[in-house]
Write a protein that holds these residues in place. Structure first.
Motif, PDB file in Angstrom:
ATOM      1  N   VAL A   1      59.884  -3.155 -15.622  1.00 25.93           N
ATOM      2  CA  VAL A   1      59.351  -2.295 -14.701  1.00 25.93           C
ATOM      3  C   VAL A   1      58.091  -2.849 -13.870  1.00 25.93           C
ATOM      4  O   VAL A   1      57.366  -3.577 -14.286  1.00 25.93           O
ATOM      5  CB  VAL A   1      58.589  -1.040 -15.584  1.00 25.93           C
ATOM      6  CG1 VAL A   1      58.100  -0.025 -14.495  1.00 25.93           C
ATOM      7  CG2 VAL A   1      59.556  -0.247 -16.451  1.00 25.93           C
ATOM      8  N   SER A   2      58.287  -2.776 -12.622  1.00 21.90           N
ATOM      9  CA  SER A   2      57.396  -3.540 -11.608  1.00 21.90           C
ATOM     10  C   SER A   2      56.607  -2.482 -10.712  1.00 21.90           C
ATOM     11  O   SER A   2      57.481  -2.052 -10.053  1.00 21.90           O
ATOM     12  CB  SER A   2      57.989  -4.834 -11.215  1.00 21.90           C
ATOM     13  OG  SER A   2      56.788  -5.450 -10.160  1.00 21.90           O
ATOM     14  N   PHE A   3      55.306  -2.326 -10.755  1.00 22.57           N
ATOM     15  CA  PHE A   3      54.579  -1.669  -9.884  1.00 22.57           C
ATOM     16  C   PHE A   3      53.943  -2.402  -8.880  1.00 22.57           C
ATOM     17  O   PHE A   3      52.877  -3.294  -9.370  1.00 22.57           O
ATOM     18  CB  PHE A   3      53.662  -0.552 -10.699  1.00 22.57           C
ATOM     19  CG  PHE A   3      54.396   0.271 -11.482  1.00 22.57           C
ATOM     20  CD1 PHE A   3      54.975   1.379 -11.017  1.00 22.57           C
ATOM     21  CD2 PHE A   3      54.143   0.108 -12.803  1.00 22.57           C
ATOM     22  CE1 PHE A   3      55.558   2.378 -11.837  1.00 22.57           C
ATOM     23  CE2 PHE A   3      54.947   0.879 -13.733  1.00 22.57           C
ATOM     24  CZ  PHE A   3      55.559   2.162 -13.437  1.00 22.57           C
ATOM     25  N   SER A   4      54.169  -2.267  -7.518  1.00 24.95           N
ATOM     26  CA  SER A   4      53.711  -3.261  -6.452  1.00 24.95           C
ATOM     27  C   SER A   4      53.662  -4.719  -6.954  1.00 24.95           C
ATOM     28  O   SER A   4      52.818  -5.480  -6.388  1.00 24.95           O
ATOM     29  CB  SER A   4      52.110  -2.778  -6.292  1.00 24.95           C
ATOM     30  OG  SER A   4      52.275  -1.436  -5.825  1.00 24.95           O
ATOM     31  N   GLY A   5      54.613  -5.183  -7.678  1.00 23.69           N
ATOM     32  CA  GLY A   5      54.669  -6.503  -7.990  1.00 23.69           C
ATOM     33  C   GLY A   5      55.755  -7.094  -7.020  1.00 23.69           C
ATOM     34  O   GLY A   5      56.355  -6.610  -6.110  1.00 23.69           O
ATOM     35  N   PHE A   6      55.971  -8.429  -7.084  1.00 25.92           N
ATOM     36  CA  PHE A   6      56.729  -9.319  -6.176  1.00 25.92           C
ATOM     37  C   PHE A   6      57.364 -10.518  -6.747  1.00 25.92           C
ATOM     38  O   PHE A   6      56.817 -11.115  -7.983  1.00 25.92           O
ATOM     39  CB  PHE A   6      55.876  -9.441  -4.945  1.00 25.92           C
ATOM     40  CG  PHE A   6      54.753 -10.242  -5.487  1.00 25.92           C
ATOM     41  CD1 PHE A   6      54.704 -11.543  -5.660  1.00 25.92           C
ATOM     42  CD2 PHE A   6      53.638  -9.434  -5.694  1.00 25.92           C
ATOM     43  CE1 PHE A   6      53.367 -12.207  -5.598  1.00 25.92           C
ATOM     44  CE2 PHE A   6      52.301  -9.963  -5.747  1.00 25.92           C
ATOM     45  CZ  PHE A   6      52.289 -11.347  -6.033  1.00 25.92           C
ATOM     46  N   MET A   7      58.616 -10.899  -6.305  1.00 31.60           N
ATOM     47  CA  MET A   7      58.928 -12.124  -6.795  1.00 31.60           C
ATOM     48  C   MET A   7      58.307 -13.316  -6.119  1.00 31.60           C
ATOM     49  O   MET A   7      58.025 -13.274  -5.019  1.00 31.60           O
ATOM     50  CB  MET A   7      60.317 -12.372  -6.453  1.00 31.60           C
ATOM     51  CG  MET A   7      61.408 -11.367  -7.145  1.00 31.60           C
ATOM     52  SD  MET A   7      61.795 -11.625  -8.942  1.00 31.60           S
ATOM     53  CE  MET A   7      62.838 -13.057  -8.807  1.00 31.60           C
ATOM     54  N   LEU A   8      57.765 -14.389  -6.874  1.00 32.72           N
ATOM     55  CA  LEU A   8      57.148 -15.337  -6.441  1.00 32.72           C
ATOM     56  C   LEU A   8      58.268 -16.249  -5.695  1.00 32.72           C
ATOM     57  O   LEU A   8      59.433 -16.489  -6.566  1.00 32.72           O
ATOM     58  CB  LEU A   8      56.593 -16.349  -7.510  1.00 32.72           C
ATOM     59  CG  LEU A   8      55.295 -15.769  -8.213  1.00 32.72           C
ATOM     60  CD1 LEU A   8      54.832 -16.288  -9.472  1.00 32.72           C
ATOM     61  CD2 LEU A   8      54.101 -15.468  -7.031  1.00 32.72           C
ATOM     62  N   PRO A   9      58.135 -17.153  -4.774  1.00 31.23           N
ATOM     63  CA  PRO A   9      59.086 -17.910  -4.029  1.00 31.23           C
ATOM     64  C   PRO A   9      59.488 -19.221  -5.059  1.00 31.23           C
ATOM     65  O   PRO A   9      58.716 -19.497  -5.975  1.00 31.23           O
ATOM     66  CB  PRO A   9      58.286 -18.726  -2.913  1.00 31.23           C
ATOM     67  CG  PRO A   9      57.350 -17.781  -2.580  1.00 31.23           C
ATOM     68  CD  PRO A   9      56.991 -16.904  -3.890  1.00 31.23           C
ATOM     69  N   LYS A  10      60.436 -19.494  -5.007  1.00 35.97           N
ATOM     70  CA  LYS A  10      61.149 -20.624  -5.937  1.00 35.97           C
ATOM     71  C   LYS A  10      61.732 -19.993  -7.178  1.00 35.97           C
ATOM     72  O   LYS A  10      61.828 -20.989  -7.925  1.00 35.97           O
ATOM     73  CB  LYS A  10      60.397 -21.775  -5.760  1.00 35.97           C
ATOM     74  CG  LYS A  10      59.919 -22.378  -4.486  1.00 35.97           C
ATOM     75  CD  LYS A  10      58.998 -23.402  -4.705  1.00 35.97           C
ATOM     76  CE  LYS A  10      58.312 -23.695  -3.211  1.00 35.97           C
ATOM     77  NZ  LYS A  10      57.502 -24.793  -3.433  1.00 35.97           N
ATOM     78  N   THR A  11      61.685 -18.762  -7.377  1.00 30.71           N
ATOM     79  CA  THR A  11      62.007 -18.430  -8.794  1.00 30.71           C
ATOM     80  C   THR A  11      63.596 -18.358  -8.746  1.00 30.71           C
ATOM     81  O   THR A  11      64.209 -17.819  -7.957  1.00 30.71           O
ATOM     82  CB  THR A  11      61.577 -16.653  -9.013  1.00 30.71           C
ATOM     83  OG1 THR A  11      60.128 -16.854  -8.899  1.00 30.71           O
ATOM     84  CG2 THR A  11      61.977 -16.359 -10.446  1.00 30.71           C
ATOM     85  N   GLU A  12      64.144 -18.868  -9.966  1.00 27.52           N
ATOM     86  CA  GLU A  12      65.432 -18.997 -10.052  1.00 27.52           C
ATOM     87  C   GLU A  12      66.149 -17.887 -10.860  1.00 27.52           C
ATOM     88  O   GLU A  12      65.475 -17.704 -12.115  1.00 27.52           O
ATOM     89  CB  GLU A  12      65.967 -20.145 -10.873  1.00 27.52           C
ATOM     90  CG  GLU A  12      65.432 -21.578  -9.860  1.00 27.52           C
ATOM     91  CD  GLU A  12      66.017 -22.866 -10.602  1.00 27.52           C
ATOM     92  OE1 GLU A  12      67.241 -22.917 -11.321  1.00 27.52           O
ATOM     93  OE2 GLU A  12      65.585 -24.034 -10.360  1.00 27.52           O
ATOM     94  N   VAL A  13      66.688 -16.889 -10.405  1.00 31.61           N
ATOM     95  CA  VAL A  13      67.146 -15.989 -11.165  1.00 31.61           C
ATOM     96  C   VAL A  13      68.296 -16.193 -12.238  1.00 31.61           C
ATOM     97  O   VAL A  13      68.604 -15.399 -13.006  1.00 31.61           O
ATOM     98  CB  VAL A  13      67.618 -14.609 -10.160  1.00 31.61           C
ATOM     99  CG1 VAL A  13      66.360 -14.336  -9.321  1.00 31.61           C
ATOM    100  CG2 VAL A  13      68.739 -15.000  -9.398  1.00 31.61           C
ATOM    101  N   LYS A  14      69.000 -17.159 -12.100  1.00 30.76           N
ATOM    102  CA  LYS A  14      70.101 -17.579 -13.044  1.00 30.76           C
ATOM    103  C   LYS A  14      70.832 -16.496 -13.461  1.00 30.76           C
ATOM    104  O   LYS A  14      71.244 -16.311 -14.634  1.00 30.76           O
ATOM    105  CB  LYS A  14      69.096 -18.083 -14.218  1.00 30.76           C
ATOM    106  CG  LYS A  14      68.303 -19.361 -13.869  1.00 30.76           C
ATOM    107  CD  LYS A  14      67.830 -19.964 -15.226  1.00 30.76           C
ATOM    108  CE  LYS A  14      66.876 -20.984 -14.989  1.00 30.76           C
ATOM    109  NZ  LYS A  14      66.136 -21.497 -16.070  1.00 30.76           N
ATOM    110  N   GLY A  15      71.324 -15.488 -12.616  1.00 35.88           N
ATOM    111  CA  GLY A  15      72.439 -14.621 -13.051  1.00 35.88           C
ATOM    112  C   GLY A  15      71.933 -13.369 -13.680  1.00 35.88           C
ATOM    113  O   GLY A  15      72.761 -12.941 -14.365  1.00 35.88           O
ATOM    114  N   LYS A  16      70.604 -13.363 -13.945  1.00 40.79           N
ATOM    115  CA  LYS A  16      70.346 -11.977 -14.827  1.00 40.79           C
ATOM    116  C   LYS A  16      70.709 -10.746 -14.362  1.00 40.79           C
ATOM    117  O   LYS A  16      70.856 -10.642 -13.168  1.00 40.79           O
ATOM    118  CB  LYS A  16      68.645 -12.256 -15.043  1.00 40.79           C
ATOM    119  CG  LYS A  16      68.070 -13.601 -15.512  1.00 40.79           C
ATOM    120  CD  LYS A  16      68.450 -13.732 -16.850  1.00 40.79           C
ATOM    121  CE  LYS A  16      68.003 -14.986 -17.514  1.00 40.79           C
ATOM    122  NZ  LYS A  16      67.296 -15.109 -18.798  1.00 40.79           N
ATOM    123  N   THR A  17      71.038  -9.905 -15.225  1.00 47.05           N
ATOM    124  CA  THR A  17      71.536  -8.212 -14.929  1.00 47.05           C
ATOM    125  C   THR A  17      70.787  -7.358 -15.449  1.00 47.05           C
ATOM    126  O   THR A  17      71.391  -6.482 -15.499  1.00 47.05           O
ATOM    127  CB  THR A  17      72.940  -8.487 -15.337  1.00 47.05           C
ATOM    128  OG1 THR A  17      73.035  -8.686 -16.454  1.00 47.05           O
ATOM    129  CG2 THR A  17      73.932  -9.582 -14.417  1.00 47.05           C
TER     130      THR A  17
END
Length: 159
Positions: free
Chosen positions: A78-94
């Motif tokens: 759960v993310s409230f007003s959060g954001f992805m940091l650039p260069k984050t590798e998501v590695k196919g998470k689901t």
């Protein structure tokens, strides 16, 4: 003085200034600590899919970074007003993801949050809650909506 996960050198986050506005070394260093705590919690829970992370603003950004860089799949986030940091590798998470974002947030720019989410696997189960009236504070009526983002949680919890 307040504690923070990482330094932010601006009072308004925008996509154009993210690379120069955030202390990435601090964020990645603190993520290592978070993953160690995740290991401890999973040892207690017995299954990484029983672990849920969450946070607001920087905490949301850190939860996203920790979850996507963790070695195993977690139960949800759960993310409230959060954001992805650039260069984050998501590695196919689901894992299931509930994202709250306000269109009139004067601290975390709405377009910035949405642009940062393009790093996420679009096959992922994402509930996006877009608020048009609340600014940077998360209104109480959003919290019951969080459960709708995790319809299988109760089945998972009992495994």
């Amino acid at each position: 003085s307040t504690n923070s996960w990482f330094d932010i050198k601006t009072d308004k986050l925008k996509y154009e200034t993210i690379l120069t506005s955030i202390g990435f070394n601090e964020a990645y260093s603190n993520t290592k600590k978070m993953r160690s705590l995740m290991d401890q919690e999973i040892a207690i829970l017995g299954n990484s899919k029983k672990l849920f992370l969450g946070g607001t603003y920087q905490g949301g950004a850190m939860a996203l970074l920790a979850a996507y860089t963790y070695k195993e799949e977690i139960g949800g986030l759960v993310s409230f007003s959060g954001f992805m940091l650039p260069k984050t590798e998501v590695k196919g998470k689901t894992f299931p993801l509930f994202i709250y974002v306000s269109e009139i947030d004067d601290v975390v720019n709405y377009d910035f949050v949405l642009a940062s989410l393009f790093l996420i696997n679009m096959q992922q189960d994402i509930t996006l809650y877009q608020d048009k009236a609340s600014g940077h504070q998360v209104p109480p009526d959003v919290f019951p909506e969080v459960g709708s983002g995790f319809p299988n949680y109760w089945n998972l919890r009992n495994r």
